[in-house]
Motif scaffolding. Sequence first.
Motif, mmCIF file in Angstrom:
data_model
loop_
_atom_site.group_PDB
_atom_site.id
_atom_site.type_symbol
_atom_site.label_atom_id
_atom_site.label_comp_id
_atom_site.label_asym_id
_atom_site.label_seq_id
_atom_site.Cartn_x
_atom_site.Cartn_y
_atom_site.Cartn_z
ATOM 1 N N ASN A 105 0.712 -0.968 -0.186
ATOM 2 C CA ASN A 105 -0.144 -0.190 -0.284
ATOM 3 C C ASN A 105 1.020 1.526 0.144
ATOM 4 O O ASN A 105 0.396 2.307 -0.246
ATOM 5 C CB ASN A 105 -0.951 0.194 0.963
ATOM 6 C CG ASN A 105 -0.731 -0.091 2.297
ATOM 7 O OD1 ASN A 105 0.952 0.074 2.803
ATOM 8 N ND2 ASN A 105 -0.782 -0.196 3.730
ATOM 9 N N LEU A 106 1.730 1.129 -0.212
ATOM 10 C CA LEU A 106 3.174 2.365 -0.362
ATOM 11 C C LEU A 106 3.566 2.384 -1.364
ATOM 12 O O LEU A 106 4.229 3.703 -1.948
ATOM 13 C CB LEU A 106 4.072 1.742 0.991
ATOM 14 C CG LEU A 106 4.009 1.716 1.603
ATOM 15 C CD1 LEU A 106 5.245 1.793 3.181
ATOM 16 C CD2 LEU A 106 3.294 2.957 2.500
ATOM 17 N N ALA A 107 2.953 1.791 -2.512
ATOM 18 C CA ALA A 107 3.163 2.024 -4.256
ATOM 19 C C ALA A 107 2.658 2.759 -4.501
ATOM 20 O O ALA A 107 1.889 3.874 -3.907
ATOM 21 C CB ALA A 107 2.873 0.747 -4.332
ATOM 22 N N VAL B 176 -6.074 -3.552 -26.300
ATOM 23 C CA VAL B 176 -6.545 -1.637 -26.084
ATOM 24 C C VAL B 176 -6.554 -0.783 -24.938
ATOM 25 O O VAL B 176 -7.246 -1.858 -23.831
ATOM 26 C CB VAL B 176 -8.981 -1.677 -27.053
ATOM 27 C CG1 VAL B 176 -9.000 -0.326 -26.546
ATOM 28 C CG2 VAL B 176 -8.410 -2.773 -27.875
ATOM 29 N N SER B 177 -5.691 0.056 -25.003
ATOM 30 C CA SER B 177 -6.412 0.953 -23.584
ATOM 31 C C SER B 177 -7.416 1.652 -23.270
ATOM 32 O O SER B 177 -8.313 1.129 -23.822
ATOM 33 C CB SER B 177 -5.127 1.815 -23.229
ATOM 34 O OG SER B 177 -4.899 2.702 -22.355
ATOM 35 N N LEU B 178 -7.991 1.055 -21.575
ATOM 36 C CA LEU B 178 -9.127 1.325 -21.251
ATOM 37 C C LEU B 178 -8.816 2.871 -20.303
ATOM 38 O O LEU B 178 -9.846 3.355 -19.730
ATOM 39 C CB LEU B 178 -9.876 0.503 -20.460
ATOM 40 C CG LEU B 178 -9.707 -0.977 -20.961
ATOM 41 C CD1 LEU B 178 -10.588 -1.741 -20.089
ATOM 42 C CD2 LEU B 178 -11.149 -0.215 -21.941
ATOM 43 N N GLY B 179 -7.889 2.897 -19.903
ATOM 44 C CA GLY B 179 -7.275 3.726 -19.224
ATOM 45 C C GLY B 179 -6.627 4.106 -18.025
ATOM 46 O O GLY B 179 -6.193 2.984 -18.151
ATOM 47 N N THR B 180 -5.943 4.907 -17.237
ATOM 48 C CA THR B 180 -4.864 5.035 -16.467
ATOM 49 C C THR B 180 -5.130 5.285 -15.498
ATOM 50 O O THR B 180 -6.310 6.615 -15.515
ATOM 51 C CB THR B 180 -3.653 5.452 -16.891
ATOM 52 O OG1 THR B 180 -3.537 4.265 -18.383
ATOM 53 C CG2 THR B 180 -2.584 5.503 -15.892
ATOM 54 N N ALA B 181 -5.101 4.831 -13.605
ATOM 55 C CA ALA B 181 -5.409 5.880 -12.873
ATOM 56 C C ALA B 181 -4.177 5.951 -12.466
ATOM 57 O O ALA B 181 -3.145 5.062 -11.852
ATOM 58 C CB ALA B 181 -6.006 4.887 -12.568
ATOM 59 N N ALA B 182 -4.081 6.615 -11.592
ATOM 60 C CA ALA B 182 -3.237 6.740 -10.177
ATOM 61 C C ALA B 182 -3.406 6.132 -8.615
ATOM 62 O O ALA B 182 -4.455 6.006 -8.800
ATOM 63 C CB ALA B 182 -3.152 8.125 -10.201
ATOM 64 N N ILE B 183 -1.984 5.343 -8.717
ATOM 65 C CA ILE B 183 -2.242 4.465 -7.461
ATOM 66 C C ILE B 183 -2.546 5.730 -5.880
ATOM 67 O O ILE B 183 -1.609 6.133 -5.704
ATOM 68 C CB ILE B 183 -0.621 3.409 -7.123
ATOM 69 C CG1 ILE B 183 -0.952 2.863 -8.734
ATOM 70 C CG2 ILE B 183 -1.109 2.780 -6.068
ATOM 71 C CD1 ILE B 183 0.260 1.862 -8.762
ATOM 72 N N SER C 158 3.302 0.981 -13.478
ATOM 73 C CA SER C 158 4.137 1.597 -13.747
ATOM 74 C C SER C 158 4.530 2.644 -12.498
ATOM 75 O O SER C 158 3.889 3.084 -12.641
ATOM 76 C CB SER C 158 3.785 2.408 -14.697
ATOM 77 O OG SER C 158 3.910 1.656 -16.524
ATOM 78 N N GLY C 159 5.095 1.786 -11.940
ATOM 79 C CA GLY C 159 6.018 2.483 -10.499
ATOM 80 C C GLY C 159 6.982 2.667 -10.030
ATOM 81 O O GLY C 159 7.880 2.443 -10.490
ATOM 82 N N ASP C 160 6.580 2.085 -8.801
ATOM 83 C CA ASP C 160 8.266 1.470 -8.197
ATOM 84 C C ASP C 160 8.510 0.329 -8.358
ATOM 85 O O ASP C 160 7.934 -0.879 -8.898
ATOM 86 C CB ASP C 160 7.628 1.524 -6.607
ATOM 87 C CG ASP C 160 7.569 2.832 -5.840
ATOM 88 O OD1 ASP C 160 7.432 3.776 -6.474
ATOM 89 O OD2 ASP C 160 6.295 3.073 -4.840
ATOM 90 N N THR C 161 9.834 0.152 -8.300
ATOM 91 C CA THR C 161 10.214 -1.142 -7.781
ATOM 92 C C THR C 161 9.844 -3.059 -7.594
ATOM 93 O O THR C 161 10.136 -2.215 -5.938
ATOM 94 C CB THR C 161 12.371 -1.200 -8.459
ATOM 95 O OG1 THR C 161 12.986 -0.581 -6.937
ATOM 96 C CG2 THR C 161 12.916 -0.317 -9.459
#
Length: 72
Positions: free
Chosen positions: A25-27, A38-45, A69-72
Motif C-alpha cells: 500500500n506504499l506503492a 486496447v487501453s481502457l485508461g490509466t489511474a494513479a495508485i 508503472s511505478g516503484d520497483t
Amino acid sequence: PDITSAEVAKSFGADIILTANIISNLATGTVEFFDGAVSLGTAAITAGTATITVSTLSAGAHALTAVYSGDT
C-alpha cells in the motif's frame, strides 16, 4: 496487480468499476488497464489501489489486464 470488479453490468454500456490492488500500500505510480490490446485508461495508485470506471465494454467475456508503472 490483481484486477477485481464488484459489479456485473446489467445492461450494455453500463458503468463497470475496475480496481487493481498492488501488494504494497506504499506503492506509487500508475496502473493502465487493458481489454486485450486496447487501453481502457490509466489511474494513479492511492493507498495500493488504482480504480477506473468504464462503460465501453461489449457484451461477452473479456481478457482484462493491468500494467503497473511505478516503484520497483
